[in-house]
Enzyme design. Structure first.
Site, PDB file in Angstrom:
ATOM      1  N   HIS A  80       0.827  -1.215   0.000  1.00 19.21           N
ATOM      2  CA  HIS A  80       0.000   0.000   0.000  1.00 19.21           C
ATOM      3  C   HIS A  80       0.861   1.265   0.000  1.00 19.21           C
ATOM      4  O   HIS A  80       1.949   1.299   0.576  1.00 19.21           O
ATOM      5  CB  HIS A  80      -0.996   0.002   1.162  1.00 19.21           C
ATOM      6  CG  HIS A  80      -0.405   0.047   2.535  1.00 19.21           C
ATOM      7  ND1 HIS A  80      -0.090   1.229   3.181  1.00 19.21           N
ATOM      8  CD2 HIS A  80      -0.096  -0.942   3.414  1.00 19.21           C
ATOM      9  CE1 HIS A  80       0.371   0.958   4.391  1.00 19.21           C
ATOM     10  NE2 HIS A  80       0.390  -0.348   4.555  1.00 19.21           N
ATOM     11  N   ASP A  82      -0.189   4.463   1.032  1.00 17.61           N
ATOM     12  CA  ASP A  82      -0.434   5.478   2.049  1.00 17.61           C
ATOM     13  C   ASP A  82       0.352   5.203   3.322  1.00 17.61           C
ATOM     14  O   ASP A  82       0.818   4.084   3.567  1.00 17.61           O
ATOM     15  CB  ASP A  82      -1.927   5.574   2.369  1.00 17.61           C
ATOM     16  CG  ASP A  82      -2.481   4.310   3.020  1.00 17.61           C
ATOM     17  OD1 ASP A  82      -2.161   3.199   2.541  1.00 17.61           O
ATOM     18  OD2 ASP A  82      -3.229   4.421   4.012  1.00 17.61           O
ATOM     19  N   ASP A 143       6.137   1.438   6.490  1.00 21.62           N
ATOM     20  CA  ASP A 143       4.801   0.857   6.394  1.00 21.62           C
ATOM     21  C   ASP A 143       3.978   1.730   5.449  1.00 21.62           C
ATOM     22  O   ASP A 143       3.373   2.698   5.881  1.00 21.62           O
ATOM     23  CB  ASP A 143       4.173   0.804   7.784  1.00 21.62           C
ATOM     24  CG  ASP A 143       2.780   0.194   7.817  1.00 21.62           C
ATOM     25  OD1 ASP A 143       2.369  -0.394   6.804  1.00 21.62           O
ATOM     26  OD2 ASP A 143       2.103   0.334   8.853  1.00 21.62           O
ATOM     27  N   GLU A 177      -4.846   1.841   2.881  1.00 24.28           N
ATOM     28  CA  GLU A 177      -4.842   0.671   3.753  1.00 24.28           C
ATOM     29  C   GLU A 177      -4.883   1.077   5.209  1.00 24.28           C
ATOM     30  O   GLU A 177      -5.540   0.422   6.037  1.00 24.28           O
ATOM     31  CB  GLU A 177      -3.590  -0.179   3.467  1.00 24.28           C
ATOM     32  CG  GLU A 177      -3.587  -1.551   4.153  1.00 24.28           C
ATOM     33  CD  GLU A 177      -3.001  -1.543   5.558  1.00 24.28           C
ATOM     34  OE1 GLU A 177      -3.102  -2.570   6.251  1.00 24.28           O
ATOM     35  OE2 GLU A 177      -2.432  -0.503   5.977  1.00 24.28           O
ATOM     36  N   GLU A 178      -4.194   2.169   5.546  1.00 26.69           N
ATOM     37  CA  GLU A 178      -4.088   2.589   6.946  1.00 26.69           C
ATOM     38  C   GLU A 178      -5.414   3.060   7.530  1.00 26.69           C
ATOM     39  O   GLU A 178      -5.564   3.126   8.749  1.00 26.69           O
ATOM     40  CB  GLU A 178      -3.040   3.697   7.084  1.00 26.69           C
ATOM     41  CG  GLU A 178      -1.617   3.273   6.731  1.00 26.69           C
ATOM     42  CD  GLU A 178      -1.026   2.279   7.722  1.00 26.69           C
ATOM     43  OE1 GLU A 178      -1.716   1.913   8.680  1.00 26.69           O
ATOM     44  OE2 GLU A 178       0.128   1.868   7.523  1.00 26.69           O
ATOM     45  N   ASP A 200       3.697  -6.386   3.760  1.00 28.03           N
ATOM     46  CA  ASP A 200       3.244  -5.310   4.635  1.00 28.03           C
ATOM     47  C   ASP A 200       3.467  -5.654   6.109  1.00 28.03           C
ATOM     48  O   ASP A 200       2.796  -5.126   6.981  1.00 28.03           O
ATOM     49  CB  ASP A 200       1.741  -5.049   4.371  1.00 28.03           C
ATOM     50  CG  ASP A 200       1.219  -3.813   5.072  1.00 28.03           C
ATOM     51  OD1 ASP A 200       2.029  -2.923   5.416  1.00 28.03           O
ATOM     52  OD2 ASP A 200      -0.009  -3.742   5.296  1.00 28.03           O
ATOM     53  N   HIS A 382       4.140   3.579  12.505  1.00 27.67           N
ATOM     54  CA  HIS A 382       3.147   4.593  12.886  1.00 27.67           C
ATOM     55  C   HIS A 382       3.685   5.610  13.900  1.00 27.67           C
ATOM     56  O   HIS A 382       2.896   6.258  14.580  1.00 27.67           O
ATOM     57  CB  HIS A 382       1.858   3.963  13.456  1.00 27.67           C
ATOM     58  CG  HIS A 382       1.119   3.121  12.472  1.00 27.67           C
ATOM     59  ND1 HIS A 382      -0.181   2.699  12.683  1.00 27.67           N
ATOM     60  CD2 HIS A 382       1.467   2.620  11.260  1.00 27.67           C
ATOM     61  CE1 HIS A 382      -0.577   1.967  11.649  1.00 27.67           C
ATOM     62  NE2 HIS A 382       0.417   1.907  10.778  1.00 27.67           N
TER      63      HIS A 382
END
Length: 410
Positions: A80, A82, A143, A177-178, A200, A382
């Site tokens: 992904h 994002d 990520d 995705e997030e 991922d 994150h």
């Protein structure tokens, strides 16, 4: 510097943070900036059947099978574009800490931001390796830009090494995705893969084919505001009722106290006043029956408070988000077995564990595309202390190439 790392350092500088407040797909238009970059790079390295969904920001491409291997299964790799809304990725400044010495890492001298081994003890296992870190003011974006970098490096290797043995390979890059929307407009039929892997995961060796069953719940608490000087027998304080609701949930079924297969209730946000409170919860469990029990406990707690304070005091809006992909993947355990075998052949110790969250692969598995999750080589996702290991990322690229060989003519 290898192609994997060159790719990664380029991609993380593109701001692709998604938004939970948005009602569009993609949730932020800036995700198209990376999508357009990837389309150009795929064209440059000779990929074919490139499709760019300019409305929803999906990118698909093909690496054609080598001669003699056209009849094998079509294998897909997905990542992904994002990054998490939790911390900004505007103006990411990646830096490589070469031959990490095992001590604390000063990310930002001016801001006194330090990544301490005492806080992140897993750093010890990276002593002597090269780590990519931030300047402490943003997340890194491993990520999942690490996954994108590794897939793109794999694609270039296969396209420039015609003697490599592999069937048709499909590549997919998704938005959002997030924020739980990465599979919303993924075209499984167009993608056309028999099986796929999302790239991922985290530390080298992670291999996942189980994830939480997940639900989201909005708790509305309606109170009655009366001047506190004359409130006896009249006031109904929504804040206190919301606190009472939380206190009635199982104390140790909380993310702070759970691990591995243990599920939880998580109060994610809360806002309001005496008149009205809105609280957002997420409910998680790997086991389907325990998941159903948790949702029932949540609803029964609301009903108890309605009996105590009056009907309509507590209202719950609950909806399932995704389910454990294990039940879909069990008939296709060759995906896990082959990944584990490929890791061992490359000197990687497989770490098979449940995902304490979800991935695009969970939803895609239920959409007809069996899709376990592979590691990327990143840690501390994150947050501003996120980092990626150069040697791990390079090894993941080797792993992807090895997997294409395992499915050649299978």
């Amino acid at each position: 510097m290898t192609k994997t790392i060159e790719n990664f350092l380029r991609y993380v500088k593109v701001d692709t943070q998604s938004s939970e407040e948005s009602t569009t797909t993609p949730s932020t238009m800036k995700q198209h900036n990376l999508a357009e970059m990837l389309v150009k790079e795929l064209e440059a390295i000779g990929a074919i059947e490139i499709t760019y969904d300019k409305e929803h920001c999906y990118v698909y491409a093909t690496i054609p099978a080598t001669a003699g291997y056209e009849e094998g299964p079509v294998l897909g790799f997905i990542a992904h574009m994002d990054t998490s809304p939790a911390v900004t990725d505007t103006n990411v400044q990646p830096r490589i800490v070469e031959a990490y010495d095992g001590g604390d890492i000063v990310l930002n001298v001016k801001e006194k931001i330090i990544m301490r081994v005492a806080d992140f003890p897993e750093l010890a296992k990276y002593k002597g390796q090269d780590l990519i870190v931030t300047d402490g003011t943003t997340l890194l974006g491993a990520d999942d830009k690490a996954g994108i970098a590794e897939i793109m490096a794999m694609a270039e290797y296969l396209l420039t090494n015609p003697d490599s043995k592999h069937g048709k390979i499909r590549i997919g890059f998704t938005p959002d995705e997030e924020v739980g929307c990465g599979a919303d407009y993924f075209d499984v039929a167009l993608f056309g893969a028999d099986y796929a892997y999302t790239v991922d995961g985290g530390a080298l060796g992670e291999l996942e084919y189980e994830n939480f069953n997940a639900a989201g719940a909005k708790l509305h608490v309606y109170g009655r505001s009366v001047h506190p000087g004359s409130a006896k027998g009249k006031m109904k304080n929504a804040i206190l009722i919301a606190q009472e609701f939380q206190s009635l949930l199982p104390v140790f079924e909380n993310p702070m106290y759970t691990e591995k297969y243990e599920g939880f209730f998580h109060l994610d946000s809360i806002q309001g006043n005496v008149e009205e409170v809105l609280a957002d919860y997420i409910i998680r469990d790997h086991d389907k029956e325990l998941f159903a029990q948790k949702k029932e406990v949540f609803l029964q707690t609301a009903e108890f408070l309605n009996q105590k304070y009056g009907e309509g005091t507590v209202v719950v809006d609950m909806a399932d988000s995704y389910y454990n992909m294990r039940e879909v993947l069990e008939p296709h355990m060759h995906l896990v077995d082959n990944a584990s075998e490929a890791m061992q052949e490359l000197g990687i110790e497989p770490i098979i564990s449940p995902i304490r969250g979800g991935t695009d692969g969970a939803r895609l598995s239920f959409m007809g595309l069996p899709c376990p999750n592979l590691c990327t080589g990143g840690e501390n996702y994150h947050g501003r202390y996120e980092y990626a290991c150069v040697q791990s990322m390079e090894k993941v690229t080797e792993l992807l190439i090895k997997l294409t060989e395992k499915y050649a003519g299978r």
